[in-house]
Design a protein around this motif. Structure first.
Motif, PDB file in Angstrom:
ATOM      1  N   ASN A  53      16.895  11.915  -3.766  1.00  0.00           N
ATOM      2  CA  ASN A  53      17.181  10.570  -4.265  1.00  0.00           C
ATOM      3  C   ASN A  53      18.659  10.386  -4.595  1.00  0.00           C
ATOM      4  OD1 ASN A  53      14.525   9.969  -4.040  1.00  0.00           O
ATOM      5  ND2 ASN A  53      14.044  10.116  -6.216  1.00  0.00           N
ATOM      6  N   SER A  56      20.487  10.123  -1.312  1.00  0.00           N
ATOM      7  CA  SER A  56      20.307   8.839  -0.626  1.00  0.00           C
ATOM      8  C   SER A  56      21.101   7.723  -1.282  1.00  0.00           C
ATOM      9  CB  SER A  56      18.822   8.454  -0.630  1.00  0.00           C
ATOM     10  OG  SER A  56      18.436   8.021  -1.911  1.00  0.00           O
ATOM     11  N   GLU A  58      20.276   6.414  -4.074  1.00  0.00           N
ATOM     12  CA  GLU A  58      19.362   5.590  -4.848  1.00  0.00           C
ATOM     13  C   GLU A  58      19.509   5.849  -6.344  1.00  0.00           C
ATOM     14  OE1 GLU A  58      15.352   6.206  -3.552  1.00  0.00           O
ATOM     15  OE2 GLU A  58      14.513   5.208  -5.305  1.00  0.00           O
ATOM     16  N   VAL A  78      24.465  -1.733  -0.443  1.00  0.00           N
ATOM     17  CA  VAL A  78      23.119  -1.301  -0.073  1.00  0.00           C
ATOM     18  C   VAL A  78      22.874  -1.519   1.421  1.00  0.00           C
ATOM     19  CG1 VAL A  78      20.672  -1.766  -0.453  1.00  0.00           C
ATOM     20  CG2 VAL A  78      22.227  -1.743  -2.380  1.00  0.00           C
TER      21      VAL A  78
END
Lengths: 269, 345
Positions: A53, A56, A58, A78
């Motif tokens: 995570n 990524s 995120e 994003v």
């Protein structure tokens, strides 16, 4: 060995992260290079999914940097990020009546400029690659868990491969993609990922539980235990009894694979 | 059993391509429009329609004079209002279901409608009754309840959280509406009662001239969100990974829904269940791809409300039923059926 973080790679640079005063990732540095499959292994709760995570973009890290081809990942929008890196999360549920083809088509959403024909051919290729072409017109909620998993894999393949410029590095992050698959499809999925990594200069990071599956398909392996890096390197270096005991608290015997002597075969006691 | 439903579903898909479904719905809407214009307390023959709408009426033809005034001043604005309101209600239903990732989410159920009604009622009792004041107040009311429903509903998994949040929000709103009703004087009271029922009787050309561009413009804007809405069905993390800034998307959808529902509620009162029943039926036939679902649900909602209004007008002629009662009579059992069946669509 010095590592170049500004070249083509997706890199964690001494990343730490804690939740409720518990350190989940402790000064982790690792790199994912285009063309390789990087296995992320560790016991339950070792921080594998959290690592993915953070990788990524995120989840923001408390300390350290995440770099995509030398650019700090949180400086990217994003939308921009979605064109460069793709994530397959664990078990994606879907209660709505979508056709398989519509789910797979979502992989092209970060590329709205593409023509319908380009999108259709990317979908077709991905459906074949994930061995779900025969399911294309079925309704997603009707499928079995394993079939749904492969459909989601087809979706991320579209996103990772569509309209790639030559020389552009893309990254594919898979969180336990083999969890609900039978052995044949476990090999099918990882085999496809390994082939695409080589052919399409894709950097693939994959969280796995099966050590021998990792030994077969990963070029390099990262071992995690309680948020710390136990070892990273090629399978033959990393898959040793000592490291494995540190990782899983389990004794093991490592022998040479009977058919592929260069590949370690791990037998847990 | 499941094999039978499967074979039923698959050929149905090829029969109703999105384009064909939209064309078919448009045709149904046209037929319903003609029927609804022609039927009622005063019957207007269909063949007289073109002349009444576009031609000159002989000054001595009293019956046609009557027909024309009924048609132009009552029935036509009302039918157009039904089409507009039905389309918007179904559309907001689709938006709410994607946002809450729950096929049972519905604007009235989660309290958006009662929030809007509370805003409008509050303005009527406390201040003037001008629509230009009502609409923003209703918007603010629905915005607040939607935000509450969203955050409360997420605390429990599945339908339960959403329904519980809806129950709580509706209870609070209705009690405050009751309080305002208690405070209201007689003339205010008459305007208030219709919020409980929902009505299209307020259809007048000036209102339509104001409401139509507003609602149509926002609906067209909503159609552009089809990719984001599809991605939301997959999950919020998945939507983020697909490049949709999830917080901004969520905020935009909530504001968009409140901008649609608030002013509509200020004009019609609470008309329930269109936003639940219509999207469900459309999804059963076309699937959940928002690219076709959004326009098809709008047309379906327009058809449904126009038909319901027609029923409300002819069922107990020459009196008429409040339309909210008709939609709830049909929609309530349908909702129960969905709950009992527990089938995700």
């Amino acid at each position: 060995m010095t590592t170049k973080l500004d070249g083509n790679c997706l890199a964690l640079d001494t990343v730490s992260l804690s939740r409720r005063n518990k350190l989940i990732l402790d000064r982790i540095s690792c790199q994912l290079y285009p063309g390789e499959v990087l296995g992320i292994l560790g016991a339950n709760g070792a921080g594998k999914s959290t690592l993915l995570n953070v990788l990524s973009g995120e989840l923001p890290a408390d300390a350290g940097r995440v770099l995509l081809d030398g650019v700090v990942i949180h400086d990217m929008s994003v939308g921009e990020l979605a064109r460069r890196r793709t994530v397959l999360p664990q078990q994606a549920g879907l209660a709505f009546n979508l056709a398989v083809r519509e789910v797979v088509a979502m992989g092209a959403y970060p590329f709205p400029e593409l023509s319908a024909r380009d999108v259709a051919s990317a979908i077709k290729a991905a459906l074949q690659c994930a061995e779900v072409a025969h399911l294309a017109e079925r309704r997603y909620p009707e499928l079995s868990g394993g079939e749904q998993q492969r459909v989601q894999f087809a979706r991320v393949l579209v996103q990772a491969l569509i309209a790639r410029n030559p020389g552009e590095a893309r990254y594919l992050l898979l969180d336990e993609p083999t969890a609900s698959l039978d052995p044949r499809h476990q090999h099918g999925l990882l085999g496809a990922a390994a082939m695409l990594a080589k052919q399409e200069q894709l950097g693939v990071a994959v969280v796995l539980h099966d050590v021998n599956l990792a030994a077969t398909y990963c070029n390099r392996i990262v071992l995690l235990a309680a948020g710390q890096l136990v070892a990273q390197g090629i399978p033959a270096e990393v898959l040793q009894s000592g490291y494995l005991r540190q990782t899983y608290q389990l004794d093991s015997q490592v022998i040479a694979h009977p058919q592929h002597p260069e590949r370690p075969l791990v037998l847990f006691a | 059993m499941s094999g039978a439903t499967l074979t039923l579903a698959s050929p149905g898909l090829s029969l109703f391509t999105p384009l064909r479904a939209v064309l078919a719905l448009a045709l149904v809407l046209l037929v319903l429009l003609l029927l609804s214009l022609s039927h009622g307390a005063v019957g207007i023959p269909l063949q007289a329609m073109p002349q009444l709408l576009f031609g000159d009426i002989p000054a001595d033809h009293l019956e046609m004079q009557l027909w024309q005034s009924v048609l132009l001043e009552v029935r036509l604005p009302r039918a157009l209002f039904a089409i507009l309101a039905g389309g918007v209600l179904a559309l907001t239903g689709v938006l709410a279901q994607a946002l809450f990732r729950n096929p049972l989410a519905e604007p009235a159920l989660v309290g958006m409608v009662s929030g809007g009604a509370l805003g409008a009622v509050g303005v009527i009792v406390l201040g003037g009754g001008s629509f230009l004041l009502l609409a923003p107040a209703a918007f603010i009311g629905s915005l607040i309840t939607t935000v509450c429903a969203y955050h409360l509903g997420r605390r429990y998994p599945g339908v339960a959280g959403l329904l519980l949040a809806g129950v709580a929000i509706n209870a609070i709103c209705f009690s405050l509406i009751g309080l305002f009703t208690y405070l209201a004087d007689d003339t205010q009271l008459r305007t208030l009662t219709f919020w409980n029922m929902g009505s299209l009787a307020g259809a007048r050309w000036p209102l339509l001239a104001w409401l139509t561009p507003w609602l149509l413009g926002l609906s067209l804007l909503a159609l552009r969100y089809w990719r984001g809405l599809n991605a939301l069905l997959l999950g919020e993390r998945e939507a983020l990974h697909l490049g949709f800034p999830i917080k901004a998307l969520r905020r935009q959808l909530i504001v968009l829904m409140a901008l649609l529902v608030g002013p509509l509620v200020a004009a019609t009162g609470g008309i329930g269940f269109i936003g639940l029943v219509v999207p469900h039926l459309v999804r059963m036939v076309l699937g959940a791809d928002h690219r076709s679902l959004l326009p098809a649900a709008m047309l379906g909602g327009a058809c449904a409300l126009l038909a319901a209004d027609w029923l409300a007008r002819i069922a107990v002629m020459p009196a008429e039923l409040p339309i909210g009662i008709v939609t709830s009579l049909i929609g309530g059992p349908f909702f129960l059926y969905l709950l009992l069946k527990g089938r995700p669509v």
